[in-house]
Design a protein around this motif. Structure first.
Motif, PDB file in Angstrom:
ATOM      1  N   GLU A 104      77.459  27.360  18.822  1.00 57.45           N
ATOM      2  CA  GLU A 104      78.748  27.772  19.398  1.00 57.45           C
ATOM      3  C   GLU A 104      79.932  26.961  18.869  1.00 57.45           C
ATOM      4  N   PHE A 118      82.484  27.877  13.952  1.00 60.71           N
ATOM      5  CA  PHE A 118      83.548  28.873  13.999  1.00 60.71           C
ATOM      6  C   PHE A 118      83.732  29.606  12.672  1.00 60.71           C
ATOM      7  N   ASN A 162      85.306  25.673  22.801  1.00 60.63           N
ATOM      8  CA  ASN A 162      85.112  26.858  23.631  1.00 60.63           C
ATOM      9  C   ASN A 162      85.676  26.695  25.037  1.00 60.63           C
ATOM     10  N   CYS A 215      91.832  28.529  14.235  1.00 61.83           N
ATOM     11  CA  CYS A 215      92.619  29.425  15.087  1.00 61.83           C
ATOM     12  C   CYS A 215      94.118  29.183  14.932  1.00 61.83           C
ATOM     13  N   CYS A 218     100.901  28.398  20.581  1.00 59.08           N
ATOM     14  CA  CYS A 218     100.506  29.357  19.551  1.00 59.08           C
ATOM     15  C   CYS A 218     101.462  29.225  18.371  1.00 59.08           C
ATOM     16  N   THR A 227      99.702  28.092  24.694  1.00 58.26           N
ATOM     17  CA  THR A 227      98.451  28.751  24.316  1.00 58.26           C
ATOM     18  C   THR A 227      97.885  29.601  25.437  1.00 58.26           C
ATOM     19  N   SER A 246      94.740  36.886  24.247  1.00 61.83           N
ATOM     20  CA  SER A 246      93.641  37.289  23.373  1.00 61.83           C
ATOM     21  C   SER A 246      92.980  36.061  22.757  1.00 61.83           C
ATOM     22  N   SER A 247      91.925  36.299  21.972  1.00 56.66           N
ATOM     23  CA  SER A 247      91.270  35.208  21.264  1.00 56.66           C
ATOM     24  C   SER A 247      92.236  34.588  20.271  1.00 56.66           C
ATOM     25  N   ALA A 248      92.136  33.263  20.112  1.00 57.74           N
ATOM     26  CA  ALA A 248      93.039  32.554  19.196  1.00 57.74           C
ATOM     27  C   ALA A 248      92.742  32.883  17.742  1.00 57.74           C
ATOM     28  N   TYR A 249      91.673  33.640  17.484  1.00 59.20           N
ATOM     29  CA  TYR A 249      91.339  34.046  16.117  1.00 59.20           C
ATOM     30  C   TYR A 249      91.767  35.490  15.842  1.00 59.20           C
ATOM     31  N   GLU A 250      92.316  36.154  16.845  1.00 60.37           N
ATOM     32  CA  GLU A 250      92.767  37.530  16.688  1.00 60.37           C
ATOM     33  C   GLU A 250      94.280  37.582  16.553  1.00 60.37           C
ATOM     34  N   CYS A 261      98.017  37.885  17.343  1.00 60.04           N
ATOM     35  CA  CYS A 261      98.724  37.455  18.550  1.00 60.04           C
ATOM     36  C   CYS A 261      99.331  38.668  19.260  1.00 60.04           C
TER      37      CYS A 261
END
Length: 303
Positions: free
Chosen positions: A68, A71, A113, A254, A267, A274, A279-283, A285
């Motif tokens: 986990e 990343f 996480n 991220c 962000c 943040t 949403s996920s910080a990898y998607e 914004c």
């Protein structure tokens, strides 16, 4: 006779299995500051040279779950062990994640996480740091602590460490240079040259090439994220929305960033806190890309 032989066999079975200590082991007093029980006896390596846990190490809690902390999806070949926060790691993924936090200017380690903080002892134990990695960890931790807590840089005149008391004044006096030269000496905190022009100032000095923060924000190129998808036309440098410190992004991992001065987590894309990005910080914004900043936020001093 049979009872004596039985006792000897029981005593032999209680002995700990022999472990192999890797070469160049760090001297014990290297880690006295952290009071760490050095775990190098658990080190094993794959054919690629990556670290892996010894499945017979009873100090670790092994779990049958995904890594986990991986990343970037390297898929490290190692049994998974559980951290104190409950998330599963491999020694290499944990090492990568902690180095990323050090590169971002942090002094503490948190789970990627759940954001729970890990102790330095736990990180050293679970990451199976090599002597070179441990030395690098210590150096970065102390460097980051100096920058974050003291606002420290090296004077261009004498190379001594100088702290800045006023975070909004670029005109910084060096007492060492003043004593050696017999006159006041000041340098620019921004361009790191001897100060020219009137002071104090918060934008720039009169040295050629000393850009004001607003000029830097206006002229910096756009960033291309490696791990965040769907983000276009985002400036590569941002001013922290809380204290105004200029920050760049490594392009990796991220889109969240932690200010090395005031510890605000925001962000990098929309400049919101943040936790306000749902949403996920990898998607991509959900708030979109904030325009280039035209005002430098001033540090909010604690009363």
């Amino acid at each position: 006779m049979g009872n004596a032989l039985s006792r000897k066999l029981k005593e032999k079975s209680k002995k700990k299995p022999r472990t192999i200590v890797p070469p160049k082991a760090v001297e014990p007093d290297t880690f006295n500051f952290y009071d760490i029980d050095h775990p190098y006896t658990s080190i094993d390596t794959t054919d690629s040279g990556r670290k892996r846990y010894d499945p017979d190490d009873r100090r670790l809690r092994f779990v049958d779950r995904d890594d986990e902390m991986d990343f970037e999806c390297w898929g490290y070949d190692s049994p998974r062990a559980e951290m104190s926060c409950g998330h599963a790691v491999t020694p290499q993924s944990l090492t990568d994640w902690c180095f990323k936090q050090l590169d971002d200017g942090q002094c503490n380690f948190v789970c990627g996480n759940c954001n729970n903080q890990w102790s330095i002892q736990e990180v050293y134990k679970m990451a199976l740091l090599t002597p070179e990695e441990a030395e690098n960890f210590e150096r970065k931790i102390f460097e980051n602590a100096a920058r974050n807590l003291l606002e420290v840089k090296r004077c261009p005149g004498c190379s001594c460490l100088v702290s800045r008391k006023d975070p909004n004044n670029l005109n910084v006096q060096c007492l060492v240079c003043a004593k050696r030269r017999g006159q006041n000496y000041a340098f620019c905190w921004q361009c790191m040259n001897e100060w020219k022009g009137p002071g104090p100032r918060s934008d720039r000095c009169d040295n050629k090439g000393c850009q004001s923060p607003l000029d830097i924000l206006a002229q910096c190129p756009n960033i291309v994220f490696k791990d965040v998808k769907g983000v276009d036309n985002c400036p590569s440098i941002r001013a922290c929305p809380n204290c105004g410190m200029l920050l760049g992004h490594s392009k990796r991992y991220c889109r969240s960033l932690v200010c090395t001065r005031c510890k605000t987590k925001f962000c990098f894309v929309c400049l919101s806190a943040t936790q306000q990005c749902l949403s996920s910080a990898y998607e991509e914004c959900p708030n979109g890309v904030a325009p280039r900043q035209t005002i430098i936020p001033m540090l909010k001093q604690k009363k």
